[in-house]
Design a protein around this motif. Sequence first.
Motif, PDB file in Angstrom:
ATOM      1  N   ALA A  51      33.167  58.547 -58.799  1.00 14.01           N
ATOM      2  CA  ALA A  51      33.443  60.085 -59.010  1.00 14.01           C
ATOM      3  C   ALA A  51      32.031  60.693 -58.918  1.00 14.01           C
ATOM      4  N   TRP A  52      31.029  60.052 -59.728  1.00 17.48           N
ATOM      5  CA  TRP A  52      29.601  60.408 -59.956  1.00 17.48           C
ATOM      6  C   TRP A  52      28.854  60.504 -58.606  1.00 17.48           C
ATOM      7  N   VAL A  53      29.026  59.396 -57.749  1.00 15.37           N
ATOM      8  CA  VAL A  53      28.403  59.264 -56.416  1.00 15.37           C
ATOM      9  C   VAL A  53      28.930  60.269 -55.622  1.00 15.37           C
ATOM     10  N   VAL A  54      30.287  60.752 -55.527  1.00 13.82           N
ATOM     11  CA  VAL A  54      30.689  61.775 -54.791  1.00 13.82           C
ATOM     12  C   VAL A  54      30.437  63.136 -55.172  1.00 13.82           C
ATOM     13  N   TYR A  55      30.167  63.336 -56.634  1.00 16.76           N
ATOM     14  CA  TYR A  55      29.540  64.752 -57.146  1.00 16.76           C
ATOM     15  C   TYR A  55      28.228  64.790 -56.882  1.00 16.76           C
ATOM     16  N   GLY A  56      27.362  63.720 -56.969  1.00 13.57           N
ATOM     17  CA  GLY A  56      26.041  63.884 -56.932  1.00 13.57           C
ATOM     18  C   GLY A  56      25.462  63.948 -55.473  1.00 13.57           C
ATOM     19  N   MET A  57      26.264  63.205 -54.774  1.00 10.29           N
ATOM     20  CA  MET A  57      25.652  63.341 -53.228  1.00 10.29           C
ATOM     21  C   MET A  57      26.391  64.597 -52.653  1.00 10.29           C
ATOM     22  N   GLY A  58      27.609  65.214 -53.002  1.00  5.41           N
ATOM     23  CA  GLY A  58      28.016  66.076 -52.431  1.00  5.41           C
ATOM     24  C   GLY A  58      27.376  67.327 -52.908  1.00  5.41           C
ATOM     25  N   THR A  59      26.668  67.353 -54.219  1.00  7.59           N
ATOM     26  CA  THR A  59      25.824  68.806 -54.729  1.00  7.59           C
ATOM     27  C   THR A  59      24.590  68.611 -54.375  1.00  7.59           C
ATOM     28  N   HIS A  60      23.962  67.332 -53.780  1.00 12.03           N
ATOM     29  CA  HIS A  60      22.621  67.058 -53.565  1.00 12.03           C
ATOM     30  C   HIS A  60      21.877  66.666 -54.893  1.00 12.03           C
ATOM     31  N   HIS A  61      22.662  66.268 -55.897  1.00  9.99           N
ATOM     32  CA  HIS A  61      21.936  66.167 -56.992  1.00  9.99           C
ATOM     33  C   HIS A  61      21.883  64.258 -56.938  1.00  9.99           C
ATOM     34  N   TYR A  62      20.898  64.030 -56.398  1.00 10.83           N
ATOM     35  CA  TYR A  62      20.532  62.558 -56.129  1.00 10.83           C
ATOM     36  C   TYR A  62      20.007  61.850 -57.475  1.00 10.83           C
ATOM     37  N   ALA A  63      19.579  62.333 -58.129  1.00  9.30           N
ATOM     38  CA  ALA A  63      19.532  61.855 -59.548  1.00  9.30           C
ATOM     39  C   ALA A  63      20.538  61.133 -60.292  1.00  9.30           C
ATOM     40  N   VAL A  64      21.762  61.915 -59.926  1.00 10.27           N
ATOM     41  CA  VAL A  64      23.175  61.656 -60.412  1.00 10.27           C
ATOM     42  C   VAL A  64      23.692  60.656 -59.597  1.00 10.27           C
ATOM     43  N   GLY A  65      23.591  61.096 -58.262  1.00 12.65           N
ATOM     44  CA  GLY A  65      24.365  60.303 -57.142  1.00 12.65           C
ATOM     45  C   GLY A  65      23.714  58.644 -56.812  1.00 12.65           C
ATOM     46  N   VAL A  66      22.418  58.649 -56.770  1.00 14.91           N
ATOM     47  CA  VAL A  66      21.762  57.329 -56.520  1.00 14.91           C
ATOM     48  C   VAL A  66      21.865  56.275 -57.544  1.00 14.91           C
ATOM     49  N   PRO A  67      21.767  56.717 -58.898  1.00  8.49           N
ATOM     50  CA  PRO A  67      21.946  55.697 -59.797  1.00  8.49           C
ATOM     51  C   PRO A  67      23.523  55.146 -59.907  1.00  8.49           C
ATOM     52  N   ASN A  68      24.285  55.961 -59.745  1.00 11.28           N
ATOM     53  CA  ASN A  68      25.873  55.600 -59.639  1.00 11.28           C
ATOM     54  C   ASN A  68      26.153  54.692 -58.495  1.00 11.28           C
ATOM     55  N   LEU A  69      25.409  54.845 -57.453  1.00  7.70           N
ATOM     56  CA  LEU A  69      25.516  53.999 -56.285  1.00  7.70           C
ATOM     57  C   LEU A  69      25.247  52.477 -56.470  1.00  7.70           C
ATOM     58  N   ILE A  70      24.460  52.376 -57.711  1.00  7.29           N
ATOM     59  CA  ILE A  70      24.111  51.125 -58.109  1.00  7.29           C
ATOM     60  C   ILE A  70      25.116  50.591 -59.209  1.00  7.29           C
ATOM     61  N   ILE A  71      25.311  51.406 -60.058  1.00  7.45           N
ATOM     62  CA  ILE A  71      26.318  51.473 -61.196  1.00  7.45           C
ATOM     63  C   ILE A  71      27.623  50.999 -60.701  1.00  7.45           C
ATOM     64  N   THR A  72      28.090  51.816 -59.990  1.00  9.03           N
ATOM     65  CA  THR A  72      29.560  51.477 -59.403  1.00  9.03           C
ATOM     66  C   THR A  72      29.747  50.140 -58.808  1.00  9.03           C
ATOM     67  N   PRO A  73      29.121  49.663 -58.035  1.00  6.06           N
ATOM     68  CA  PRO A  73      29.442  48.100 -57.572  1.00  6.06           C
ATOM     69  C   PRO A  73      29.304  47.086 -59.165  1.00  6.06           C
ATOM     70  N   ILE A  74      28.106  47.221 -59.782  1.00  3.98           N
ATOM     71  CA  ILE A  74      27.842  46.767 -60.996  1.00  3.98           C
ATOM     72  C   ILE A  74      29.406  46.597 -61.818  1.00  3.98           C
ATOM     73  N   CYS A  75      29.994  48.023 -61.983  1.00  9.05           N
ATOM     74  CA  CYS A  75      31.279  47.751 -62.824  1.00  9.05           C
ATOM     75  C   CYS A  75      32.626  47.395 -62.009  1.00  9.05           C
ATOM     76  N   ALA A  76      32.424  47.421 -60.661  1.00 12.11           N
ATOM     77  CA  ALA A  76      33.416  46.958 -59.922  1.00 12.11           C
ATOM     78  C   ALA A  76      33.474  45.333 -59.932  1.00 12.11           C
ATOM     79  N   THR A  77      32.171  44.794 -59.869  1.00 12.96           N
ATOM     80  CA  THR A  77      32.039  43.314 -59.957  1.00 12.96           C
ATOM     81  C   THR A  77      32.589  42.694 -61.435  1.00 12.96           C
ATOM     82  N   ILE A  78      32.290  43.659 -62.251  1.00 15.35           N
ATOM     83  CA  ILE A  78      32.742  42.946 -63.693  1.00 15.35           C
ATOM     84  C   ILE A  78      34.137  43.127 -63.917  1.00 15.35           C
ATOM     85  N   LEU A  79      34.740  44.256 -63.319  1.00 19.28           N
ATOM     86  CA  LEU A  79      36.295  44.173 -63.364  1.00 19.28           C
ATOM     87  C   LEU A  79      36.872  43.145 -62.346  1.00 19.28           C
ATOM     88  N   ALA A  80      36.113  42.969 -61.198  1.00 22.18           N
ATOM     89  CA  ALA A  80      36.863  41.913 -60.176  1.00 22.18           C
ATOM     90  C   ALA A  80      36.849  40.597 -60.906  1.00 22.18           C
TER      91      ALA A  80
END
Length: 102
Positions: A51-80
């Motif tokens: 959700a933060w990636v979608v929000y950050g990129m959609g609103t051009h708040h890259y300081a929110v979106g870009v870190p979450n492009l890294i965080i989300t796969p990390i969380c998904a890997t831990i979950l998997a």
Amino acid sequence: MSAVLAWLVGIIDVAQFLPQAGRTVGQRHDHRAMRSLSIPTWTIATIQGTAWVVYGMGTHHYAVGVPNLIITPICATILALRLRSARATRRGPSERSAAPAR
């Protein structure tokens, strides 16, 4: 100044997930250790990151979106890895030993 702070917070945000990711990958075959990871928590973290990636990129708040492009796969890997461990634990020992080696 606020842009610098935003990016600094983004870096710290990513860094907070790295120790757990390293530990999870290192202990992925220890089903007892993996049980300590909460499936609901890592599901929520993965959804939240997306959700933060979608929000950050959609609103051009890259300081929110870009870190979450890294965080989300990390969380998904831990979950998997946690889900894979849960599946392996549900199977009996004879089924685990009969599973094909990878």
